[in-house]
Write a protein that holds these residues in place. Structure first.
Motif, PDB file in Angstrom:
ATOM      1  N   GLY A  98       0.811  -1.212   0.000  1.00  0.00           N
ATOM      2  CA  GLY A  98       0.000   0.000   0.000  1.00  0.00           C
ATOM      3  C   GLY A  98       0.840   1.257   0.000  1.00  0.00           C
ATOM      4  N   ILE A  99       1.936   1.249   0.763  1.00  0.00           N
ATOM      5  CA  ILE A  99       2.818   2.416   0.812  1.00  0.00           C
ATOM      6  C   ILE A  99       3.513   2.603  -0.533  1.00  0.00           C
ATOM      7  N   ASP A 100       4.032   1.526  -1.100  1.00  0.00           N
ATOM      8  CA  ASP A 100       4.758   1.615  -2.367  1.00  0.00           C
ATOM      9  C   ASP A 100       3.864   2.097  -3.508  1.00  0.00           C
ATOM     10  N   ARG A 101       2.579   1.758  -3.440  1.00  0.00           N
ATOM     11  CA  ARG A 101       1.641   2.159  -4.497  1.00  0.00           C
ATOM     12  C   ARG A 101       1.012   3.527  -4.241  1.00  0.00           C
ATOM     13  N   GLY A 102       1.392   4.176  -3.141  1.00  0.00           N
ATOM     14  CA  GLY A 102       0.841   5.474  -2.816  1.00  0.00           C
ATOM     15  C   GLY A 102      -0.577   5.417  -2.277  1.00  0.00           C
ATOM     16  N   GLU A 103      -1.020   4.247  -1.851  1.00  0.00           N
ATOM     17  CA  GLU A 103      -2.371   4.083  -1.316  1.00  0.00           C
ATOM     18  C   GLU A 103      -2.410   4.304   0.191  1.00  0.00           C
ATOM     19  N   PHE A 104      -1.320   3.994   0.881  1.00  0.00           N
ATOM     20  CA  PHE A 104      -1.232   4.168   2.328  1.00  0.00           C
ATOM     21  C   PHE A 104      -0.171   5.221   2.638  1.00  0.00           C
ATOM     22  N   ALA A 105      -0.401   5.957   3.709  1.00  0.00           N
ATOM     23  CA  ALA A 105       0.621   6.880   4.196  1.00  0.00           C
ATOM     24  C   ALA A 105       1.770   6.078   4.794  1.00  0.00           C
ATOM     25  N   PRO A 106       2.988   6.601   4.741  1.00  0.00           N
ATOM     26  CA  PRO A 106       4.114   5.915   5.389  1.00  0.00           C
ATOM     27  C   PRO A 106       3.857   5.750   6.891  1.00  0.00           C
ATOM     28  N   VAL A 107       4.030   4.553   7.384  1.00  0.00           N
ATOM     29  CA  VAL A 107       3.799   4.265   8.798  1.00  0.00           C
ATOM     30  C   VAL A 107       4.917   3.378   9.315  1.00  0.00           C
ATOM     31  N   ASP A 108       4.980   3.238  10.617  1.00  0.00           N
ATOM     32  CA  ASP A 108       5.890   2.279  11.256  1.00  0.00           C
ATOM     33  C   ASP A 108       5.242   0.899  11.095  1.00  0.00           C
ATOM     34  N   ILE A 109       5.643   0.175  10.061  1.00  0.00           N
ATOM     35  CA  ILE A 109       4.969  -1.077   9.714  1.00  0.00           C
ATOM     36  C   ILE A 109       5.066  -2.104  10.835  1.00  0.00           C
ATOM     37  N   ASP A 110       6.221  -2.178  11.503  1.00  0.00           N
ATOM     38  CA  ASP A 110       6.390  -3.186  12.556  1.00  0.00           C
ATOM     39  C   ASP A 110       5.360  -3.034  13.673  1.00  0.00           C
ATOM     40  N   HIS A 111       4.886  -1.811  13.887  1.00  0.00           N
ATOM     41  CA  HIS A 111       3.857  -1.599  14.899  1.00  0.00           C
ATOM     42  C   HIS A 111       2.458  -1.562  14.293  1.00  0.00           C
ATOM     43  N   ALA A 112       2.351  -1.089  13.062  1.00  0.00           N
ATOM     44  CA  ALA A 112       1.035  -0.992  12.424  1.00  0.00           C
ATOM     45  C   ALA A 112       0.394  -2.368  12.220  1.00  0.00           C
ATOM     46  N   ILE A 113       1.205  -3.404  12.032  1.00  0.00           N
ATOM     47  CA  ILE A 113       0.622  -4.742  11.816  1.00  0.00           C
ATOM     48  C   ILE A 113      -0.229  -5.187  12.997  1.00  0.00           C
ATOM     49  N   TYR A 114       0.094  -4.689  14.203  1.00  0.00           N
ATOM     50  CA  TYR A 114      -0.682  -5.108  15.373  1.00  0.00           C
ATOM     51  C   TYR A 114      -2.082  -4.499  15.374  1.00  0.00           C
ATOM     52  N   SER A 115      -2.263  -3.420  14.610  1.00  0.00           N
ATOM     53  CA  SER A 115      -3.611  -2.869  14.476  1.00  0.00           C
ATOM     54  C   SER A 115      -4.514  -3.816  13.702  1.00  0.00           C
ATOM     55  N   VAL A 116      -3.909  -4.635  12.844  1.00  0.00           N
ATOM     56  CA  VAL A 116      -4.657  -5.646  12.101  1.00  0.00           C
ATOM     57  C   VAL A 116      -4.793  -6.925  12.913  1.00  0.00           C
ATOM     58  N   ILE A 117      -3.738  -7.286  13.609  1.00  0.00           N
ATOM     59  CA  ILE A 117      -3.729  -8.538  14.372  1.00  0.00           C
ATOM     60  C   ILE A 117      -4.664  -8.471  15.579  1.00  0.00           C
ATOM     61  N   ALA A 118      -4.691  -7.319  16.254  1.00  0.00           N
ATOM     62  CA  ALA A 118      -5.431  -7.202  17.515  1.00  0.00           C
ATOM     63  C   ALA A 118      -6.899  -7.618  17.410  1.00  0.00           C
ATOM     64  N   PRO A 119      -7.659  -7.139  16.426  1.00  0.00           N
ATOM     65  CA  PRO A 119      -9.066  -7.563  16.371  1.00  0.00           C
ATOM     66  C   PRO A 119      -9.233  -9.054  16.104  1.00  0.00           C
ATOM     67  N   MET A 120      -8.300  -9.650  15.384  1.00  0.00           N
ATOM     68  CA  MET A 120      -8.397 -11.084  15.117  1.00  0.00           C
ATOM     69  C   MET A 120      -8.109 -11.893  16.379  1.00  0.00           C
ATOM     70  N   VAL A 121      -7.128 -11.448  17.154  1.00  0.00           N
ATOM     71  CA  VAL A 121      -6.852 -12.107  18.427  1.00  0.00           C
ATOM     72  C   VAL A 121      -8.043 -11.949  19.373  1.00  0.00           C
ATOM     73  N   PHE A 122      -8.640 -10.762  19.379  1.00  0.00           N
ATOM     74  CA  PHE A 122      -9.814 -10.527  20.221  1.00  0.00           C
ATOM     75  C   PHE A 122     -10.927 -11.515  19.885  1.00  0.00           C
ATOM     76  N   LEU A 123     -11.181 -11.736  18.592  1.00  0.00           N
ATOM     77  CA  LEU A 123     -12.251 -12.657  18.208  1.00  0.00           C
ATOM     78  C   LEU A 123     -11.950 -14.083  18.662  1.00  0.00           C
TER      79      LEU A 123
END
Length: 225
Positions: free
Chosen positions: A158-183
């Motif tokens: 997403g970042i390389d294609r200009g679709e996502f803003a540059p983020v700290d990927i190593d920490h941003a992945i937990y924003s995706v993982i957290a709801p799945m772990v919660f479920l």
């Protein structure tokens, strides 16, 4: 003309049944082990219970899996770790936007893992991993790290294609993982982590989480008040 296999079945029915049974044993043992590990936990599950549920002797179980630890590792690989080749191939072939890919990733995880008994393996590792460090490291190596690597690839796309803003990927992945772990915790902990007065729809929950990850909670231009 009858085939050799059909002739064996006709004239040696006991032998053919035994052969088919032998071929089916590893899968049946893994299915029985998954059921018991999720129901009782790793420490409380005994090898003879797995053998009994699969309809074989304990000796037969050890012919395929020499220890309970090796059996557990095989269950992890069968249900989780062994699936990353398939999931990475889907990443390579995906032609939509990265936002669509992220939504797809979360929905597919729920359909293929979250809805199944295999989702209980993560809850098991969270509760017992500290008592079995070798198994915890195996789980990290075969499930956690490949999962994180795949999510990194998605965010980096997403970042390389200009679709996502540059983020700290190593920490941003937990924003995706957290709801799945919660479920997974919700599903395998008697649903005590939600208000009993309101129902939780997993598909709607994941859709909401995906939109929150992608766009945050701020009002966006064009949104209706």
């Amino acid at each position: 003309m009858p085939t050799p296999r059909s002739l064996v079945d006709k004239f040696c029915p006991v032998r053919s049944k035994r052969e088919r049974r032998k071929e089916a044993r590893p899968g049946e043992l893994l299915a029985a082990a998954l059921d018991l590990f999720v129901e009782k936990g790793f420490a409380a599950t005994r090898s003879e219970e797995v053998a009994a549920r699969a309809g074989v002797s304990k000796g037969t179980l050890f012919l395929y899996f020499p220890s309970k630890e090796e059996l557990f590792k095989a269950v992890i690989m069968e249900n989780l770790g062994g699936r990353f080749t398939e999931w990475n191939a889907e990443f390579e072939a995906f032609e939509g936007t990265t936002a669509e890919m992220l939504r797809y990733c979360m929905n597919v995880w729920w359909e293929r893992v979250g809805l199944t008994k295999a989702s209980g393996l993560t809850k098991l590792m969270m509760s017992e991993g500290g008592n079995f460090p070798d198994l915890a490291e195996f789980y990290r190596e075969q499930v956690v790290r490949p999962g994180h690597d795949l999510l990194r690839r998605i965010l980096q796309r997403g970042i390389d294609r200009g679709e996502f803003a540059p983020v700290d990927i190593d920490h941003a992945i937990y924003s995706v993982i957290a709801p799945m772990v919660f479920l997974m915790l919700w599903k395998h902990s008697a649903m005590v982590c939600v208000d009993g007065e309101s129902a939780l729809d997993p598909e709607k929950f994941l859709a909401t989480q995906a939109e929150t990850v992608l766009y945050g909670l701020s009002v966006r231009p064009g949104d209706k008040a």
